[in-house]
Design a protein around this motif. Structure first.
Motif, mmCIF file in Angstrom:
data_model
loop_
_atom_site.group_PDB
_atom_site.id
_atom_site.type_symbol
_atom_site.label_atom_id
_atom_site.label_comp_id
_atom_site.label_asym_id
_atom_site.label_seq_id
_atom_site.Cartn_x
_atom_site.Cartn_y
_atom_site.Cartn_z
ATOM 1 N N PRO A 43 -25.495 -37.187 -15.471
ATOM 2 C CA PRO A 43 -24.816 -35.884 -15.406
ATOM 3 C C PRO A 43 -23.826 -35.782 -14.248
ATOM 4 O O PRO A 43 -22.728 -35.237 -14.406
ATOM 5 C CB PRO A 43 -25.963 -34.889 -15.233
ATOM 6 N N LEU A 44 -24.193 -36.302 -13.079
ATOM 7 C CA LEU A 44 -23.287 -36.230 -11.930
ATOM 8 C C LEU A 44 -22.011 -37.038 -12.182
ATOM 9 O O LEU A 44 -20.916 -36.631 -11.787
ATOM 10 C CB LEU A 44 -23.995 -36.739 -10.669
ATOM 11 N N THR A 45 -22.163 -38.176 -12.855
ATOM 12 C CA THR A 45 -20.986 -38.984 -13.199
ATOM 13 C C THR A 45 -20.060 -38.207 -14.125
ATOM 14 O O THR A 45 -18.843 -38.154 -13.909
ATOM 15 C CB THR A 45 -21.412 -40.298 -13.866
ATOM 16 N N LEU A 46 -20.623 -37.590 -15.142
ATOM 17 C CA LEU A 46 -19.814 -36.822 -16.095
ATOM 18 C C LEU A 46 -19.108 -35.655 -15.399
ATOM 19 O O LEU A 46 -17.924 -35.382 -15.644
ATOM 20 C CB LEU A 46 -20.687 -36.308 -17.230
ATOM 21 N N LEU A 47 -19.819 -34.981 -14.515
ATOM 22 C CA LEU A 47 -19.246 -33.820 -13.830
ATOM 23 C C LEU A 47 -18.197 -34.211 -12.791
ATOM 24 O O LEU A 47 -17.443 -33.356 -12.321
ATOM 25 C CB LEU A 47 -20.365 -32.998 -13.183
ATOM 26 N N SER A 48 -18.146 -35.495 -12.444
ATOM 27 C CA SER A 48 -17.115 -35.955 -11.511
ATOM 28 C C SER A 48 -15.796 -36.250 -12.221
ATOM 29 O O SER A 48 -14.770 -36.490 -11.580
ATOM 30 C CB SER A 48 -17.585 -37.211 -10.767
ATOM 31 N N MET A 49 -15.806 -36.239 -13.553
ATOM 32 C CA MET A 49 -14.590 -36.468 -14.330
ATOM 33 C C MET A 49 -13.798 -35.165 -14.424
ATOM 34 O O MET A 49 -14.369 -34.089 -14.499
ATOM 35 C CB MET A 49 -14.941 -36.977 -15.730
ATOM 36 N N ASP A 50 -12.456 -35.302 -14.402
ATOM 37 C CA ASP A 50 -11.625 -34.108 -14.495
ATOM 38 C C ASP A 50 -10.469 -34.343 -15.460
ATOM 39 O O ASP A 50 -10.443 -35.351 -16.179
ATOM 40 C CB ASP A 50 -11.123 -33.680 -13.113
ATOM 41 N N SER A 51 -9.507 -33.453 -15.453
ATOM 42 C CA SER A 51 -8.405 -33.519 -16.414
ATOM 43 C C SER A 51 -7.526 -34.746 -16.215
ATOM 44 O O SER A 51 -6.756 -35.112 -17.112
ATOM 45 C CB SER A 51 -7.544 -32.254 -16.315
ATOM 46 N N THR A 52 -7.640 -35.400 -15.068
ATOM 47 C CA THR A 52 -6.833 -36.602 -14.841
ATOM 48 C C THR A 52 -7.519 -37.859 -15.379
ATOM 49 O O THR A 52 -6.892 -38.916 -15.477
ATOM 50 C CB THR A 52 -6.550 -36.802 -13.338
ATOM 51 N N THR A 53 -8.800 -37.764 -15.702
ATOM 52 C CA THR A 53 -9.550 -38.917 -16.201
ATOM 53 C C THR A 53 -9.124 -39.243 -17.631
ATOM 54 O O THR A 53 -9.151 -38.383 -18.504
ATOM 55 C CB THR A 53 -11.066 -38.658 -16.164
ATOM 56 N N GLU A 54 -8.753 -40.508 -17.856
ATOM 57 C CA GLU A 54 -8.338 -40.934 -19.193
ATOM 58 C C GLU A 54 -9.430 -41.706 -19.924
ATOM 59 O O GLU A 54 -9.507 -41.666 -21.153
ATOM 60 C CB GLU A 54 -7.076 -41.792 -19.088
ATOM 61 N N ILE A 55 -10.270 -42.412 -19.186
ATOM 62 C CA ILE A 55 -11.428 -43.098 -19.758
ATOM 63 C C ILE A 55 -12.591 -42.953 -18.782
ATOM 64 O O ILE A 55 -12.437 -43.176 -17.575
ATOM 65 C CB ILE A 55 -11.170 -44.592 -20.015
ATOM 66 N N GLY A 56 -13.769 -42.586 -19.305
ATOM 67 C CA GLY A 56 -14.974 -42.518 -18.488
ATOM 68 C C GLY A 56 -15.846 -43.730 -18.739
ATOM 69 O O GLY A 56 -15.956 -44.202 -19.876
ATOM 70 N N ILE A 57 -16.455 -44.253 -17.685
ATOM 71 C CA ILE A 57 -17.341 -45.419 -17.798
ATOM 72 C C ILE A 57 -18.694 -45.020 -17.227
ATOM 73 O O ILE A 57 -18.809 -44.712 -16.036
ATOM 74 C CB ILE A 57 -16.768 -46.623 -17.030
ATOM 75 N N VAL A 58 -19.698 -44.985 -18.086
ATOM 76 C CA VAL A 58 -21.007 -44.442 -17.704
ATOM 77 C C VAL A 58 -22.091 -45.507 -17.842
ATOM 78 O O VAL A 58 -22.364 -45.998 -18.933
ATOM 79 C CB VAL A 58 -21.368 -43.223 -18.575
ATOM 80 N N GLU A 59 -22.697 -45.851 -16.719
ATOM 81 C CA GLU A 59 -23.825 -46.785 -16.711
ATOM 82 C C GLU A 59 -25.110 -46.015 -16.965
ATOM 83 O O GLU A 59 -25.319 -44.931 -16.420
ATOM 84 C CB GLU A 59 -23.886 -47.500 -15.359
ATOM 85 N N MET A 60 -25.980 -46.587 -17.801
ATOM 86 C CA MET A 60 -27.256 -45.950 -18.124
ATOM 87 C C MET A 60 -28.413 -46.903 -17.796
ATOM 88 O O MET A 60 -28.453 -48.018 -18.309
ATOM 89 C CB MET A 60 -27.317 -45.580 -19.610
ATOM 90 N N ASN B 125 -12.636 -34.420 -23.894
ATOM 91 C CA ASN B 125 -11.850 -35.005 -24.982
ATOM 92 C C ASN B 125 -11.249 -36.353 -24.589
ATOM 93 O O ASN B 125 -10.058 -36.620 -24.789
ATOM 94 C CB ASN B 125 -10.740 -34.038 -25.422
ATOM 95 N N ILE B 126 -12.072 -37.209 -23.992
ATOM 96 C CA ILE B 126 -11.653 -38.556 -23.603
ATOM 97 C C ILE B 126 -12.683 -39.560 -24.114
ATOM 98 O O ILE B 126 -13.829 -39.200 -24.389
ATOM 99 C CB ILE B 126 -11.534 -38.703 -22.072
ATOM 100 N N PRO B 127 -12.282 -40.836 -24.269
ATOM 101 C CA PRO B 127 -13.270 -41.850 -24.644
ATOM 102 C C PRO B 127 -14.227 -42.137 -23.502
ATOM 103 O O PRO B 127 -13.817 -42.228 -22.343
ATOM 104 C CB PRO B 127 -12.420 -43.073 -24.985
ATOM 105 N N ILE B 128 -15.498 -42.242 -23.834
ATOM 106 C CA ILE B 128 -16.527 -42.619 -22.863
ATOM 107 C C ILE B 128 -17.084 -43.978 -23.267
ATOM 108 O O ILE B 128 -17.518 -44.172 -24.409
ATOM 109 C CB ILE B 128 -17.674 -41.591 -22.829
ATOM 110 N N VAL B 129 -17.072 -44.923 -22.334
ATOM 111 C CA VAL B 129 -17.675 -46.237 -22.539
ATOM 112 C C VAL B 129 -19.000 -46.246 -21.778
ATOM 113 O O VAL B 129 -19.014 -46.047 -20.559
ATOM 114 C CB VAL B 129 -16.776 -47.366 -22.006
ATOM 115 N N SER B 130 -20.105 -46.451 -22.489
ATOM 116 C CA SER B 130 -21.418 -46.499 -21.837
ATOM 117 C C SER B 130 -21.990 -47.906 -21.920
ATOM 118 O O SER B 130 -21.731 -48.633 -22.884
ATOM 119 C CB SER B 130 -22.391 -45.521 -22.492
ATOM 120 N N LEU B 131 -22.756 -48.276 -20.908
ATOM 121 C CA LEU B 131 -23.414 -49.574 -20.965
ATOM 122 C C LEU B 131 -24.799 -49.498 -20.344
ATOM 123 O O LEU B 131 -25.068 -48.674 -19.473
ATOM 124 C CB LEU B 131 -22.580 -50.644 -20.266
ATOM 125 N N THR B 132 -25.675 -50.340 -20.877
ATOM 126 C CA THR B 132 -27.016 -50.477 -20.343
ATOM 127 C C THR B 132 -27.403 -51.943 -20.466
ATOM 128 O O THR B 132 -26.584 -52.789 -20.782
ATOM 129 C CB THR B 132 -28.007 -49.543 -21.064
#
Length: 423
Positions: free
Chosen positions: A131-148, A88-95
Motif C-alpha cells: 500500500p505504501l508503494t502504491l500511495l507513493s505513485m503520483d500523476s507523474t508516474t508512468e509505470i509502477g513496479i511493485v514487489e510482493m 490509470n497506469i500499468p503496474i508490473v508486480s513480481l514475487t
C-alpha cells in the motif's frame, strides 16, 4: 469513507506510519503491531507537522485533525487500492522465493530509461509496504513496479487485490518460508497466486522459458517468454559468471556488476521486460551495466588483502546452495565460506541445515565456518568444516585472514555483515 479520505489524500499526498519520521503536511496512519500501538503517537505526529492522523481507538480521537476509522491498516490498504484505480497506469508486480528485490531494481533501472517509474523501496513488499508503494505513485508516474513478498498462502492473492497488477513475473520457486507455506509445494501454490490473479483477470505474464515449472504454471496464459532458446519471444544467453555475470542479446554483450550465475535469470528478466516495453537495446545494456548491488546483496568488498562476497541480506536452502555452487566454481584460491543459519524452515530446519553441512564437503572451498543454533546441531567429520553455535564463539575464535576470498551468507537475523568488523 474512503472517497472522503481520498479527497484529503489528494491535498496531502504523503503518508507516514512512523511518528519519528514525520514530514510536514503528511497523513499519519497509526498502525498497530504486536509490540506497539500507533494510536499513542497520533498527537505527537500532529505536533510534529502532520496534517491529519488516522486512528482506530476512540480515546485518541481528540482533535479535528484526527480521523477515527474502524481499522487503520484496512483503511490504508483500501486507500491504496482506491488510489491505484485512479492512477490509470500499468503496474508490473513480481514475487518469488529468491532474487525479488534485485530483479525489481534491475527492472526499474531499465524501464527508467524511457519511463518515469515508481518502484518498491527496499523490500517494503508486505501488507503494509505494498500500500505504501502504491500511495507513493503520483500523476507523474508512468509505470509502477511493485514487489510482493509472502510467507504463507493467500498473501499474494491479497496483495494482488490491492495492487491490481497488469503484468507479473515470478523469479522462481525455492525453499523459502517453508514453515509458513508448509513445504515446497505450498511455496509453488502460494507464489503462483500472482499467476492465478493475472490469468483470471486476463492480464499479462512474463515467463522464464528456461524454468520448466514456470512454463508449466503459465500454460494457456497470455505471456511473453525469455530464455536461451530461439523458441522464446526474446533469446537471452548466458556467457559466464567469473565472477560477474555476462549475457548476450542479439549479439550485444552485456557485462553486469552482479556476481553469481544465479543472478543471470534476474538480469535476463529485466532485459526481457525492457524489450517488451520498447527500451532500445543500447539503453538496456547501459542500465544493466551501471547497476550495482547494495544492502548486503551479493556485494563485492575489498578489505585489506581480502576479497569478500557479502550476501548476508537473507538466505534459504535454495539461495544458499546457489551461492555455494557459484563460489565453488570461481577460479580464485584460498576460498573461505562463512554460513549463517537459515530461518523460517519449520520442521525442515534440521534436514536442510544438515544437507548444507554435508554438501559443502564436496565443493571447491578450502574452509567453511557454520554459525548459528541450527548449524550448531549439525555434524561433520570433514576437517575443513568448523561449527560455532553462536556468533560470539566465532568472534572469540576468529582466524587471521590474509589474501583470502570470502563468501558471507546467512539469514537477515544472523547479521553476518558483522564479520567485516572482525577482518
Amino acid at each position: 469513507m474512503i472517497s472522503a479520505l481520498y479527497t484529503i489524500f489528494q491535498q496531502h499526498p504523503v503518508v507516514c506510519t512512523d511518528s519519528r519520521n514525520i514530514t510536514p503536511d503528511c497523513i499519519f496512519f497509526a498502525l498497530k503491531g504486536d509490540n506497539f500501538n500507533g494510536n499513542i503517537y497520533a498527537k505527537d505526529a500532529l505536533q510534529k507537522g502532520a496534517a491529519y492522523a488516522i486512528v482506530d481507538e476512540e480515546a485518541y480521537n481528540t482533535s479535528e485533525h484526527t480521523i477515527l476509522v474502524k481499522d487503520v491498516l484496512e483503511t490504508l490498504q483500501q486507500l491504496a487500492n482506491h488510489h491505484r484505480k485512479q492512477l490509470n497506469i500499468p503496474i508490473v508486480s513480481l514475487t518469488g522465493s529468491n532474487g525479488k528485490t534485485t530483479t525489481k531494481e534491475l527492472i526499474n533501472v531499465v524501464l527508467s530509461k524511457k519511463f518515469n517509474t515508481t518502484a518498491t523501496k527496499g523490500n517494503l513488499n508486505n501488507h503494509i509496504g505494498v500500500p505504501l508503494t502504491l500511495l507513493s505513485m503520483d500523476s507523474t508516474t508512468e509505470i509502477g513496479i511493485v514487489e510482493m513478498g509472502a510467507n504463507h498462502r493467500e498473501e499474494i492473492t491479497f496483495l494482488s487485490s490491492i495492487a491490481e497488477p497488469d503484468y507479473g513475473y515470478i523469479t522462481n520457486f525455492g525453499k523459502a518460508h517453508l514453515e509458513g507455506f508448509g513445504g515446497i509445494e505450498g511455496v509453488i501454490l502460494g507464489k503462483s497466486e500472482l499467476y492465478d490473479y493475472l490469468k483470471v483477470n486476463n492480464k499479462f505474464i512474463f515467463v522464464n522459458g528456461d524454468d520448466p515449472k514456470q512454463v508449466e504454471r503459465t500454460h494457456n496464459a497470455t505471456k511473453y517468454t525469455f530464455g536461451s532458446s530461439e523458441d522464446n519471444d526474446v533469446a537471452i544467453r548466458f556467457l559466464s559468471a567469473n565472477p560477474m555475470v555476462r549475457a548476450t542479446l542479439n549479439d550485444v554483450e552485456i557485462q553486469s556488476q552482479l556476481i553469481g550465475a544465479y543472478n543471470f535469470s534476474n538480469i535476463a528478466a529485466a532485459i526481457a521486460i525492457g524489450s517488451y516495453f520498447g527500451i532500445p537495446l543500447n539503453d538496456i545494456k547501459d542500465a544493466v551495466e551501471s547497476y550495482t548491488p547494495s544492502n548486503n546483496r551479493s556485494q563485492i568488498i575489498n578489505k585489506d588483502t581480502n576479497s569478500i562476497i557479502l550476501d548476508a541480506y537473507n538466505a534459504n536452502p535454495t539461495s544458499m546452495k546457489a551461492a555455494l555452487d557459484n563460489f565453488s566454481n570461481l577460479t580464485s584460491t584460498n576460498k573461505i565460506a562463512f554460513l549463517g543459519d537459515m530461518f523460517e524452515l519449520g520442521e525442515s530446519a534440521a534436514k536442510e541445515h544438515q544437507f548444507i553441512t554435508d554438501y559443502v564437503s564436496s565443493l571447491n572451498i578450502d574452509k567453511v565456518f557454520l554459525i548459528g543454533e541450527n548449524f550448531g546441531k549439525t555434524s561433520s567429520t570433514d576437517n575443513k568444516i568448523i561449527i560455532y553455535p553462536t556468533f560470539e564463539e566465532l568472534k572469540a575464535n576468529f582466524p587471521a585472514l590474509k589474501n583470502s576470498n570470502l563468501l558471507i551468507k546467512g539469514s537477515r537475523g544472523m547479521a553476518l555483515e558483522r564479520i567485516l568488523e572482525l577482518l
